[in-house]
Design an enzyme around this catalytic site. Sequence first.
Site, mmCIF file in Angstrom:
data_model
loop_
_atom_site.group_PDB
_atom_site.id
_atom_site.type_symbol
_atom_site.label_atom_id
_atom_site.label_comp_id
_atom_site.label_asym_id
_atom_site.label_seq_id
_atom_site.Cartn_x
_atom_site.Cartn_y
_atom_site.Cartn_z
ATOM 1 N N ASP A 1 -10.722 -6.014 -3.780
ATOM 2 C CA ASP A 1 -9.633 -5.090 -2.957
ATOM 3 C C ASP A 1 -9.064 -5.761 -1.955
ATOM 4 O O ASP A 1 -9.521 -6.577 -1.247
ATOM 5 C CB ASP A 1 -10.262 -3.719 -2.480
ATOM 6 C CG ASP A 1 -9.345 -2.757 -2.223
ATOM 7 O OD1 ASP A 1 -8.935 -2.028 -3.025
ATOM 8 O OD2 ASP A 1 -8.826 -2.763 -1.102
ATOM 9 N N ILE A 2 -7.731 -5.649 -1.992
ATOM 10 C CA ILE A 2 -6.720 -6.408 -0.999
ATOM 11 C C ILE A 2 -7.012 -5.553 0.426
ATOM 12 O O ILE A 2 -6.656 -4.358 0.352
ATOM 13 C CB ILE A 2 -5.331 -6.472 -1.371
ATOM 14 C CG1 ILE A 2 -5.084 -7.151 -2.716
ATOM 15 C CG2 ILE A 2 -4.350 -7.125 -0.335
ATOM 16 C CD1 ILE A 2 -3.945 -7.440 -3.168
ATOM 17 N N GLU B 1 -3.929 -1.865 -5.828
ATOM 18 C CA GLU B 1 -4.241 -3.112 -5.248
ATOM 19 C C GLU B 1 -5.941 -3.555 -5.657
ATOM 20 O O GLU B 1 -6.282 -4.402 -4.883
ATOM 21 C CB GLU B 1 -4.115 -3.003 -3.539
ATOM 22 C CG GLU B 1 -5.122 -2.448 -2.827
ATOM 23 C CD GLU B 1 -4.941 -0.942 -2.581
ATOM 24 O OE1 GLU B 1 -5.340 -0.067 -1.646
ATOM 25 O OE2 GLU B 1 -4.063 -0.381 -3.565
#
Length: 356
Positions: free
Chosen positions: A238-239, A281
């Site tokens: 996950d960003i 994301e």
Amino acid sequence: MIKPDKPADEALRLQALYRYRILDSEREKSFDDLVVIAKAVCGTTMAAVTLIDVERQWFKSVQGIDAAENLRSESMCGHAILQPREIMVVEDAQQDVRFHDNPVVTGDPHVRFYAGAPLLSSDGLPLGTLCVFDPNPQHLAPDKAEALAALSRQVMLVMELRRFALDIQNHMVQRDDYERLLSEYHDVLLAQNADLTEQSRTDALTGLPNRRAMAAALQDAVVSADGQPRQTCVALIDIDHFKHINDFQGHATGDRVLAELGALLRSHFAGRGLAARYGGEEFVALMPDVDLRTAELQCESLRMAVADLPLGFPVAVSIGVAQHRADESTDQALARADAALYRAKGNGRNRVELAP
């Protein structure tokens, strides 16, 4: 309610529509598949292939509502065909003077969001639309608009092939020619189906496999060819603070971050696994024939590579890793990886956490 005008070439448009001999025909899976894909790509609850007749809008295929046709005067698609080279987008019908008091807005199915890509005949005449709609206001992102336009062209390809098949049945007399043309038609359909399968399994922005494709790959990866359990690890990536990137750098920059990370994941796991876009994301990586310690090292290497991406501003990722156990489903393994990702975020982000 503002009723849609009729195009200046309405007579020619109707002639073109009738040449396809499709009005009031039975449901066909080729059209249903395209509507399902359009609905999934655009994230709406409803979608349809509509054709605009003299006084009615007729549904060749529809998802999310139970209807066969509607009055042309009440149709949003009747407005969409007036600009045949553009996708008509209505983000909130209640705020649009043309539709705020339209029966499909004030009553069932309570349409608020609408996007329609015109279906153009071979001579450029608009016959109807491939449209998506929803009871909640929405924004249509550029990549989704491009996908909707591409799918509308696929609808017209199916219509052309369908007309081609009808022409063969009506006009071919000699058996050899008939069989040859049917074979060509079959080959075109096979190629089209392969293209549609690829579209339905690939994320348009990053070019990575999507969640659906990853689910199938993970199912295959946990069992060997002879049916025995196989050592496989899965990671959720996950960003960190991606919303801040969109808010302060803009959505175009956010899309560039997603595309760059997609390219990095593709190269990082090439030949030794598979990476896919899981949603938003979030990405997922599949590492077959790898133990948990090795998977951790691979993910640490990935985390450091993300920090070196040439984006002009810092980007970091949090990663949760789990090793699939023989006594659990693939969904359970993903859930443990997700729990590890949650711990990584809770422990300060920009780190790799392992599921116990």
